[in-house]
Motif scaffolding. Structure first.
Motif, PDB file in Angstrom:
ATOM      1  N   LYS A  78      -1.721  23.356  22.064  1.00 22.20           N
ATOM      2  CA  LYS A  78      -3.164  23.504  21.871  1.00 22.20           C
ATOM      3  C   LYS A  78      -3.376  24.489  20.730  1.00 22.20           C
ATOM      4  N   MET A  79      -4.048  24.006  19.700  1.00 23.58           N
ATOM      5  CA  MET A  79      -4.239  24.862  18.533  1.00 23.58           C
ATOM      6  C   MET A  79      -5.258  25.955  18.839  1.00 23.58           C
ATOM      7  N   PRO A  80      -5.050  27.138  18.283  1.00 25.70           N
ATOM      8  CA  PRO A  80      -5.942  28.254  18.605  1.00 25.70           C
ATOM      9  C   PRO A  80      -7.312  28.145  17.960  1.00 25.70           C
ATOM     10  N   GLY A  81      -7.473  27.278  16.984  1.00 28.58           N
ATOM     11  CA  GLY A  81      -8.771  27.156  16.307  1.00 28.58           C
ATOM     12  C   GLY A  81      -8.567  26.446  15.000  1.00 28.58           C
ATOM     13  N   GLN A  82      -9.412  26.748  14.057  1.00 27.54           N
ATOM     14  CA  GLN A  82      -9.319  26.117  12.737  1.00 27.54           C
ATOM     15  C   GLN A  82      -8.036  26.576  12.037  1.00 27.54           C
ATOM     16  N   MET A  83      -7.262  25.585  11.626  1.00 23.49           N
ATOM     17  CA  MET A  83      -5.991  25.887  10.953  1.00 23.49           C
ATOM     18  C   MET A  83      -5.995  25.248   9.572  1.00 23.49           C
ATOM     19  N   GLN A  84      -5.208  25.811   8.685  1.00 23.16           N
ATOM     20  CA  GLN A  84      -5.077  25.262   7.343  1.00 23.16           C
ATOM     21  C   GLN A  84      -3.602  25.033   7.031  1.00 23.16           C
ATOM     22  N   ALA A  85      -3.339  23.952   6.311  1.00 27.52           N
ATOM     23  CA  ALA A  85      -1.953  23.663   5.927  1.00 27.52           C
ATOM     24  C   ALA A  85      -1.449  24.730   4.962  1.00 27.52           C
ATOM     25  N   LEU A  86      -0.217  25.150   5.170  1.00 26.99           N
ATOM     26  CA  LEU A  86       0.420  26.108   4.258  1.00 26.99           C
ATOM     27  C   LEU A  86       1.370  25.368   3.325  1.00 26.99           C
ATOM     28  N   ARG A  87       1.551  25.934   2.159  1.00 25.35           N
ATOM     29  CA  ARG A  87       2.495  25.331   1.207  1.00 25.35           C
ATOM     30  C   ARG A  87       3.918  25.625   1.659  1.00 25.35           C
ATOM     31  N   ILE A  88       4.738  24.596   1.668  1.00 22.92           N
ATOM     32  CA  ILE A  88       6.138  24.788   2.057  1.00 22.92           C
ATOM     33  C   ILE A  88       7.047  24.206   0.984  1.00 22.92           C
ATOM     34  N   ASP A  89       8.227  24.784   0.863  1.00 24.64           N
ATOM     35  CA  ASP A  89       9.260  24.248  -0.030  1.00 24.64           C
ATOM     36  C   ASP A  89      10.487  23.924   0.812  1.00 24.64           C
ATOM     37  N   PRO A  90      10.772  22.643   0.997  1.00 17.80           N
ATOM     38  CA  PRO A  90      12.023  22.307   1.685  1.00 17.80           C
ATOM     39  C   PRO A  90      13.204  22.603   0.770  1.00 17.80           C
TER      40      PRO A  90
END
Lengths: 79, 385
Positions: free
Chosen positions: B137-149
């Motif tokens: 359960k998400m805590p609220g509004q979330m934003q995608a983070l930049r990731i580098d595989p």
């Protein structure tokens, strides 16, 4: 907000004019996208930018080479 | 769109879909590709699932077309024979497109209707059962983070990380993080629940705390499934770096190819919003706009009068947005109109002259804000040291 694929399926199979391809997000967010688009996208009369892209086979193509005919470009994705 | 294509392609009009970054990762299981090859596989999926003959153009992995053509998820353009924009529309509207083409090219005698179409669509078969492991359960509004595989081998990322954070995290360094490990349907893999569950470990720089710093997915009774393995963490980046490393270990199986193997993969997660990360929809819990940049900090950030001071964190020359790392560690975004005076080291400068970590002071233009809520700059001064 739906992406093109869902839009197309909906439009194709259900109704040509129903705006199922439209986003379901809050009006303000959609307004933000519309205003941002108006600011960032090339205006009517402007040349399409010269940018590299790929065809479905992965061959490089130049967006700016789309000349000689009227061309329709529609953004979309799987989701 | 398909009916318009059927009517106007024979009249010489070219049609292309432009395949862009996913608007809603996780929908139908599809997740953000890491490589161009994977994005091209998405194009094949789109061709098959849609059943359209309209050819696709694939955007670059840097999303150059998306950015250059207005950053909207479902926009459309008509380009004239000279290569100039004749029509632009922020949201595709087939009826209006048809009307435009009637004006530009001429009407057709008998327009194709939806009933005339016989498109052959095919869904991708599911590799394993889903709905086995409950979603977090998400805590609220979330934003995608930049990731580098970390592309350290030819082994594909059968499982892909999606990292999200509460909207205040990129600004303050504090809050909740989401790490979701999703099976990529492109590889027809499923979890091997007879082996040890997925584990992850987070490595941070000094001054950053993430809790828990490691974890294991729950043991699942079913032999296999296709659900994501998800974790919620707390971060306090303090004075640490704006990124952290994630190592994940899992067992994946591909029944078609007849293998089951352990995989170890790594990522760098950046505490900055991925503007192309899309919005995941999770059972009525939409994440906040990954398409939207982070919003400015709350009142109380280090604004002296109508001035904003700190260090340059990033500069988006194209969008004319400067992100400032303020002294409290938060990030503030400011829109810099083209006519604003910019000085660097007491000389006239351009926005592109600004560099990360330059000291900066921006005088704001009253309460003027752009549509994303960013304050407008009135004057900008910077020092390189």
């Amino acid at each position: 907000m739906k992406c093109l694929l869902l839009s197309l399926v909906a439009v194709t199979l259900l109704s040509a004019n129903v705006a199922l391809g439209q986003p379901k997000q809050a009006p303000s967010a959609r307004d933000g996208v519309i205003q941002s688009f108006a600011r960032k996208s090339p205006a009517v009369g402007e040349q399409l930018p010269h940018l590299n892209a790929y065809d479905a086979a992965g061959e490089t193509i130049q967006l700016g080479d789309l000349k000689g005919n009227y061309t329709v470009l529609v953004f979309g994705c799987l989701t | 769109m398909e009916t318009v294509y059927r009517d106007y392609a024979p009249k010489g009009v070219k049609f292309y879909y432009i395949y862009k970054a996913l608007a809603h990762p996780e929908t139908n299981g599809y997740i953000t590709p890491f490589t161009l090859d994977e994005r091209l596989l998405h194009v094949q999926e789109a061709e098959r699932t849609l059943g359209s003959d309209i050819p696709w153009i694939c955007d670059t992995m840097a999303n150059d077309l998306k950015h250059a053509l207005g950053d909207a998820p479902n926009s459309e353009f008509i380009i004239d024979p000279q290569g100039k924009v004749a029509v632009r529309r922020s949201w595709s509207k087939p009826a209006e497109l048809r009307s435009d083409l009637e004006t530009l090219v001429g009407a057709v005698d008998r327009p194709t209707t939806v009933a005339d179409l016989n498109m052959k669509k095919s869904e991708r078969p599911k590799v394993a059962k889903t709905g086995v492991v409950p979603r977090v359960k998400m805590p609220g509004q979330m934003q995608a983070l930049r990731i580098d595989p970390a592309m350290v081998s030819l082994e594909p990322f059968y499982v892909k990380l999606r990292a999200e954070a509460e909207s205040n995290v990129p600004r303050t360094g504090k809050g909740r993080l989401y790490l979701g490990f999703h099976l990529d349907p492109l590889y027809d893999v499923h979890w091997n629940n007879l082996a040890a569950p997925l584990t992850f470990e987070v490595k941070t720089s000094d001054g950053t705390n993430i809790s828990p710093s490691s974890g294991a997915a729950p043991k699942v009774e079913a032999e296999s499934d296709g659900d994501p393995r998800e974790f919620l963490l707390d971060i306090d980046a303090g004075r640490g770096e704006d990124s952290f490393e994630v190592t994940v270990k899992y067992f994946a199986c591909n029944d078609k190819e007849g293998w089951c193997k352990p995989v170890t993969q790594q990522y760098t997660v950046h505490l900055e919003v991925d503007r192309d990360g899309g919005n995941a929809r999770r059972g009525g819990q939409p994440a906040a706009g990954g398409n939207r940049p982070g919003r400015p900090g709350p009142a109380g950030s280090p604004v002296a009068g109508n001035r904003l001071m700190g260090m340059v964190s990033s500069v988006d020359v194209e969008s004319r947005i400067v992100t400032i790392r303020t002294r409290d560690g938060g990030n503030r975004e400011v829109f810099v109109p083209a006519d604003v005076t910019i000085r660097r080291d007491d000389r006239a400068a351009k926005l592109s002259d600004l560099e990360r970590r330059n000291r900066i002071m921006i005088e704001l233009d009253g309460d003027k804000k752009d549509e994303e809520g960013r304050p407008h700059a009135k004057q900008l001064m910077s020092r390189s040291s």
